[in-house]
Design a protein around this motif. Structure first.
Motif, PDB file in Angstrom:
ATOM      1  N   MET A  17      -7.324  -8.736   8.237  1.00 58.93           N
ATOM      2  CA  MET A  17      -7.089  -7.015   8.317  1.00 58.93           C
ATOM      3  C   MET A  17      -6.191  -6.665   7.170  1.00 58.93           C
ATOM      4  O   MET A  17      -5.887  -5.564   6.877  1.00 58.93           O
ATOM      5  CB  MET A  17      -6.746  -6.664   9.602  1.00 58.93           C
ATOM      6  CG  MET A  17      -7.732  -7.155  10.833  1.00 58.93           C
ATOM      7  SD  MET A  17      -7.178  -6.260  12.384  1.00 58.93           S
ATOM      8  CE  MET A  17      -7.372  -4.579  11.909  1.00 58.93           C
ATOM      9  N   ALA A  18      -5.785  -7.782   6.440  1.00 61.08           N
ATOM     10  CA  ALA A  18      -4.687  -7.514   5.337  1.00 61.08           C
ATOM     11  C   ALA A  18      -5.732  -6.708   4.227  1.00 61.08           C
ATOM     12  O   ALA A  18      -5.005  -6.016   3.072  1.00 61.08           O
ATOM     13  CB  ALA A  18      -4.126  -8.491   4.749  1.00 61.08           C
ATOM     14  N   VAL A  19      -7.009  -6.959   4.289  1.00 63.59           N
ATOM     15  CA  VAL A  19      -8.041  -6.335   3.144  1.00 63.59           C
ATOM     16  C   VAL A  19      -7.790  -4.917   3.104  1.00 63.59           C
ATOM     17  O   VAL A  19      -7.978  -4.144   2.130  1.00 63.59           O
ATOM     18  CB  VAL A  19      -9.444  -6.874   3.160  1.00 63.59           C
ATOM     19  CG1 VAL A  19     -10.318  -6.214   2.652  1.00 63.59           C
ATOM     20  CG2 VAL A  19      -9.471  -8.287   3.321  1.00 63.59           C
ATOM     21  N   LEU A  20      -7.712  -4.166   4.387  1.00 61.38           N
ATOM     22  CA  LEU A  20      -7.630  -2.764   4.516  1.00 61.38           C
ATOM     23  C   LEU A  20      -6.476  -2.094   3.820  1.00 61.38           C
ATOM     24  O   LEU A  20      -6.669  -1.375   2.809  1.00 61.38           O
ATOM     25  CB  LEU A  20      -7.583  -2.384   6.147  1.00 61.38           C
ATOM     26  CG  LEU A  20      -8.902  -2.374   6.757  1.00 61.38           C
ATOM     27  CD1 LEU A  20      -8.435  -2.377   8.240  1.00 61.38           C
ATOM     28  CD2 LEU A  20      -9.856  -1.722   6.429  1.00 61.38           C
ATOM     29  N   PRO A  21      -5.088  -2.539   3.939  1.00 58.54           N
ATOM     30  CA  PRO A  21      -4.072  -1.883   3.088  1.00 58.54           C
ATOM     31  C   PRO A  21      -4.254  -2.437   1.759  1.00 58.54           C
ATOM     32  O   PRO A  21      -3.871  -1.561   0.670  1.00 58.54           O
ATOM     33  CB  PRO A  21      -2.941  -2.457   3.494  1.00 58.54           C
ATOM     34  CG  PRO A  21      -3.130  -3.694   4.293  1.00 58.54           C
ATOM     35  CD  PRO A  21      -4.837  -3.606   4.984  1.00 58.54           C
ATOM     36  N   ALA A  22      -4.909  -3.634   1.180  1.00 59.84           N
ATOM     37  CA  ALA A  22      -5.361  -3.800  -0.234  1.00 59.84           C
ATOM     38  C   ALA A  22      -6.358  -2.874  -0.839  1.00 59.84           C
ATOM     39  O   ALA A  22      -6.193  -2.453  -1.604  1.00 59.84           O
ATOM     40  CB  ALA A  22      -5.880  -5.415  -0.204  1.00 59.84           C
ATOM     41  N   GLY A  23      -7.177  -2.250   0.175  1.00 58.06           N
ATOM     42  CA  GLY A  23      -8.110  -1.475  -0.484  1.00 58.06           C
ATOM     43  C   GLY A  23      -7.448   0.019  -0.594  1.00 58.06           C
ATOM     44  O   GLY A  23      -7.759   0.605  -1.662  1.00 58.06           O
ATOM     45  N   LEU A  24      -6.558   0.210   0.460  1.00 63.55           N
ATOM     46  CA  LEU A  24      -5.802   1.528  -0.007  1.00 63.55           C
ATOM     47  C   LEU A  24      -4.909   1.445  -0.977  1.00 63.55           C
ATOM     48  O   LEU A  24      -4.967   2.426  -1.928  1.00 63.55           O
ATOM     49  CB  LEU A  24      -4.918   1.603   1.309  1.00 63.55           C
ATOM     50  CG  LEU A  24      -4.172   3.022   1.500  1.00 63.55           C
ATOM     51  CD1 LEU A  24      -4.803   4.223   1.542  1.00 63.55           C
ATOM     52  CD2 LEU A  24      -3.346   2.992   2.385  1.00 63.55           C
ATOM     53  N   ALA A  25      -4.352   0.300  -1.581  1.00 62.93           N
ATOM     54  CA  ALA A  25      -3.601   0.223  -2.517  1.00 62.93           C
ATOM     55  C   ALA A  25      -4.438   0.341  -3.823  1.00 62.93           C
ATOM     56  O   ALA A  25      -4.073   1.043  -4.763  1.00 62.93           O
ATOM     57  CB  ALA A  25      -2.929  -1.228  -2.654  1.00 62.93           C
ATOM     58  N   ALA A  28       0.713  -1.353   0.010  1.00 53.86           N
ATOM     59  CA  ALA A  28      -0.020   0.118  -0.057  1.00 53.86           C
ATOM     60  C   ALA A  28       0.800   1.352  -0.097  1.00 53.86           C
ATOM     61  O   ALA A  28       0.461   2.252  -0.650  1.00 53.86           O
ATOM     62  CB  ALA A  28      -0.899   0.171   1.039  1.00 53.86           C
ATOM     63  N   ALA A  29       2.085   1.239   0.856  1.00 51.26           N
ATOM     64  CA  ALA A  29       2.897   2.371   0.853  1.00 51.26           C
ATOM     65  C   ALA A  29       3.393   2.685  -0.518  1.00 51.26           C
ATOM     66  O   ALA A  29       3.655   3.641  -0.862  1.00 51.26           O
ATOM     67  CB  ALA A  29       3.825   2.151   1.798  1.00 51.26           C
ATOM     68  N   VAL A  30       4.057   1.646  -1.186  1.00 54.33           N
ATOM     69  CA  VAL A  30       4.605   1.737  -2.363  1.00 54.33           C
ATOM     70  C   VAL A  30       3.697   2.272  -3.429  1.00 54.33           C
ATOM     71  O   VAL A  30       3.799   3.117  -4.295  1.00 54.33           O
ATOM     72  CB  VAL A  30       5.074   0.283  -3.138  1.00 54.33           C
ATOM     73  CG1 VAL A  30       5.689   0.505  -4.188  1.00 54.33           C
ATOM     74  CG2 VAL A  30       6.359  -0.076  -1.992  1.00 54.33           C
ATOM     75  N   ALA A  31       2.388   1.798  -3.474  1.00 59.29           N
ATOM     76  CA  ALA A  31       1.167   2.129  -4.341  1.00 59.29           C
ATOM     77  C   ALA A  31       0.969   3.625  -4.012  1.00 59.29           C
ATOM     78  O   ALA A  31       0.623   4.473  -5.094  1.00 59.29           O
ATOM     79  CB  ALA A  31      -0.084   1.350  -4.114  1.00 59.29           C
ATOM     80  N   ALA A  32       0.989   4.292  -3.033  1.00 58.27           N
ATOM     81  CA  ALA A  32       0.676   5.727  -2.676  1.00 58.27           C
ATOM     82  C   ALA A  32       1.826   6.496  -2.955  1.00 58.27           C
ATOM     83  O   ALA A  32       1.783   7.557  -3.667  1.00 58.27           O
ATOM     84  CB  ALA A  32       0.475   5.810  -0.994  1.00 58.27           C
ATOM     85  N   LEU A  33       3.052   5.812  -3.024  1.00 59.85           N
ATOM     86  CA  LEU A  33       4.421   6.486  -3.305  1.00 59.85           C
ATOM     87  C   LEU A  33       4.255   6.913  -5.142  1.00 59.85           C
ATOM     88  O   LEU A  33       4.439   7.789  -5.725  1.00 59.85           O
ATOM     89  CB  LEU A  33       5.481   5.922  -2.944  1.00 59.85           C
ATOM     90  CG  LEU A  33       6.725   6.763  -3.003  1.00 59.85           C
ATOM     91  CD1 LEU A  33       6.677   7.983  -2.106  1.00 59.85           C
ATOM     92  CD2 LEU A  33       8.148   5.978  -2.651  1.00 59.85           C
ATOM     93  N   LEU A  34       3.741   5.759  -5.896  1.00 56.11           N
ATOM     94  CA  LEU A  34       3.926   5.677  -7.113  1.00 56.11           C
ATOM     95  C   LEU A  34       2.814   6.617  -7.443  1.00 56.11           C
ATOM     96  O   LEU A  34       2.797   7.162  -8.807  1.00 56.11           O
ATOM     97  CB  LEU A  34       3.593   4.403  -7.741  1.00 56.11           C
ATOM     98  CG  LEU A  34       4.670   3.151  -7.516  1.00 56.11           C
ATOM     99  CD1 LEU A  34       4.303   1.937  -8.079  1.00 56.11           C
ATOM    100  CD2 LEU A  34       5.894   3.835  -8.247  1.00 56.11           C
ATOM    101  N   ALA A  35       1.686   6.779  -6.793  1.00 58.73           N
ATOM    102  CA  ALA A  35       0.580   7.696  -6.981  1.00 58.73           C
ATOM    103  C   ALA A  35       0.628   9.190  -6.868  1.00 58.73           C
ATOM    104  O   ALA A  35      -0.198  10.048  -6.703  1.00 58.73           O
ATOM    105  CB  ALA A  35      -0.860   7.102  -6.422  1.00 58.73           C
TER     106      ALA A  35
END
Length: 633
Positions: free
Chosen positions: A167-175, A17-24
């Protein structure tokens, strides 16, 4: 599945999720996700630090959608969470059930905060919140289902790792929220997540009721049958909506239709306008509907005023752009119902990207005032726009023009209300200053009477008593005393005259502004000239306001202009306005440094009559005080 393995999987999901946010290009969100990943990793390696992971989860939820904890309530909750987590890690035992329970509680608080911010967030940020909310709903439902299956069938034996893994679904939704193609699916994802979660909970509840009805736990083959039926029911719930969507799409395609029809786009926009949907969200939904129904190559909405239009929303997303139209172009475009490639080549050539590709532009106007544009494009190989397509686009443009006009009216109303509020506050403050000044004036009159005229009268009374006694014994001395009494009477009369002049000058009442201001010469220490060009008298309150404002400005010049300065007073009337100015060529000052009570008093005096005061000054350039009061023609 162990707690450590589940925790590691959750930490890995947060890294993604952090990498996806950084790329965005969302650095704030990337930092928040990275903090959770770091804390979750630390908790995986050193379980005693698990409370810190709980605090990180809660802080990340409070920082959504942009990764910044902006408000004081949210900051207070985040700081309190970190302090409690640190105290827990140091002083209390850290057990897996307690950590999972605290994590679920923190995630619930964060999910509530996300759902509360969804309606008021801007459209792009709202998409992120909707994806997170959808993931949170799925996570909560999954944990309840896991626990219910454990109660029904005793599987899995250890619930905690599976509850944590969910709870891994939450960062998956953020990504997913950071992917460029998923923004338009956010709203639908949230709706379907709520539906699927609700149906899954319904299935679990039904099975629990069945087990309770049996009054015993299933055993042997019963457990296998019950497990298979639970899995089958949950699978049907998860697949129900996607399968229905595919089947509906297949049925529509068999009818020769592709996507949303123009009539559906028109009807859906009208329905959304009747609801309290934020305007930016309304435009985004409109553009998505336009692309689906009319413009497969893209759709845009341009909004602006005074001939300057900005590309506000576009699908697919395009960079910001500005169109500037002259008066003739505004007039022509505002009165045009719809335009194609040939018309655009003449009046809006900047919008023509490919002369071979079909394009339509419908101006959004209200009573000929151009407020924006609806632009739809089709690929070069696409079919031409039909008359029905043009009709729908024209009607949509009319509705958007009405919405833009109403929004402008609402903005103007809000501005007027804000101006009225400020004026009301100024009026209340002015009234308070007037009352305070009146009280101060009464105290000054009382002081002047006590210290001046009253003392003269007391002295006269004493001397009259002495004169009566002396008159019997020494007539010559009595004559001298009577002469002193004559002088004292004149001084007393002068004191009363000075006092009356300060309250309301008799010269102003009897002879007007010119004579009253010229009489001030003897009290001014600077060279002083008065030029009054009035042909008639004005209402008493108007002349009094102008006189006392001029007097205040003259006294200020005497105090601050310097010994080598001179003062010039001018009064004239034209166009139903009485104007005055008091100018000096003295030291001057910086008006931006604040104004004293004298200027406030002058402003209040003129403001009570609908007038205004202007102060012009600069260090070393003198000072000019100008005022104007409306009067009858």
């Amino acid at each position: 599945m162990t707690v450590i393995a589940a925790s590691a999987a959750v930490a890995a999901a947060w890294v993604i999720a952090a990498v996806a946010a950084l790329l965005a290009d969302r650095p704030g969100l990337a930092r928040a996700a990275g903090l959770v990943a770091l804390a979750q990793t630390a908790a995986t390696v050193w379980p005693v630090l698990a409370p810190l992971a709980v605090a990180a989860w809660l802080t990340c939820g409070l920082s959504l959608p942009d990764g910044a904890v902006r408000t004081w309530p949210r900051r207070s909750i985040a700081v309190l969470a970190w302090l409690c987590a640190a105290a827990w890690a140091v002083r209390l035992p850290v057990t897996p059930p307690a950590v999972v329970a605290a994590t679920v509680g923190g995630a619930t608080v964060a999910l509530v905060a996300v759902l509360a911010r969804c309606p008021s967030a801007p459209a792009p940020r709202r998409r992120t919140l909707q994806w997170i909310a959808a993931a949170g709903v799925v996570t909560s439902a999954a944990q309840i289902v896991i626990y219910a299956v454990h109660l029904l069938l005793g599987m899995p034996e250890n619930v905690l790792p599976w509850a944590l893994l969910a709870m891994a679904v939450l960062p998956a939704g953020l990504a997913l929220a950071q992917a460029s193609g998923t923004a338009r699916l956010a709203e639908r994802a949230l709706v379907e997540a709520v539906v699927v979660a609700g149906l899954a909970l319904l299935v679990v509840a039904v099975y629990l009721v069945v087990v309770v009805g049996l009054a015993r736990e299933p055993v042997g083959a019963e457990r296998e049958v019950l497990l298979a039926s639970v899995v089958a029911a949950l699978t049907a719930v998860v697949l129900a909506l996607p399968v229905r969507f595919r089947l509906v799409s297949l049925g529509v395609s068999l009818l020769g239709r592709r996507g949303q029809t123009p009539e559906e786009a028109l009807a859906s926009f009208g329905a959304r306008m009747s609801r309290a949907v934020p305007f930016d969200e309304l435009l985004l939904q409109l553009v998505e509907s336009l692309r689906a129904a009319l413009g497969q190559a893209g759709a845009e909405v341009w909004v602006g005023t005074d001939g300057v239009l900005h590309r506000t929303v576009s699908v697919p997303e395009r960079p910001p752009a500005v169109l500037t139209l002259n008066d003739k172009e505004r007039l022509v475009v505002g009165r045009t119902r719809i335009g194609g490639t040939a018309w655009l080549s003449v009046w809006l050539p900047a919008l023509v990207e490919d002369r071979e590709a079909p394009i339509r532009v419908a101006p959004t106007a209200h009573l000929g005032d151009l407020l924006g544009l609806l632009v739809v494009r089709r690929p070069r190989e696409g079919v031409e726009f039909s008359d029905e397509d043009d009709r729908v686009l024209i009607e949509l443009a009319r509705q958007v023009g009405l919405a833009l006009h109403n929004m402008r009216l609402d903005s103007a109303l809000q501005a007027s209300l804000e101006e009225l509020r400020q004026r009301n506050e100024e009026l209340q403050a002015s009234r308070l200053r007037i009352v305070t000044a009146a009280d101060a004036s009464r105290r000054a009159i009382e002081r002047d009477l006590h210290d001046g005229a009253q003392q003269h009268l007391v002295a006269l009374s004493v001397k009259l008593g002495l004169a009566r006694e002396i008159l019997k014994e020494d007539a010559a001395m009595a004559a001298e005393l009577l002469e002193e009494l004559r002088t004292d009477v004149q001084q007393t009369n002068a004191a009363f005259r000075e006092l009356a002049h300060g309250i309301y000058p008799p010269l102003l009442r009897d002879h007007g502004l010119g004579e009253a201001l010229r009489s001030v010469t003897r009290r001014v220490r600077l060279p002083y000239t008065v030029e009054v060009g009035l042909t008639r008298r004005y209402p008493e309150q108007v002349e009094a306001a102008v006189y006392f404002c001029c007097l205040e400005a003259i006294q200020n010049a005497g105090k601050h202009a310097g010994p080598g300065a001179s003062v010039e007073v001018r009064i004239a009337a034209d166009g139903g306005v009485l104007r005055f100015s008091v100018a000096d060529d003295g030291r001057g000052f910086d008006p931006g440094g604040g104004q004293g009570h004298g200027f406030v008093n002058m402003t209040d005096r003129l403001g009570a009559l609908g007038g205004r005061l202007f102060v012009e000054s600069a260090p070393g350039a003198g000072t000019t005080i100008r005022g104007e009061v409306p009067v009858d023609g």
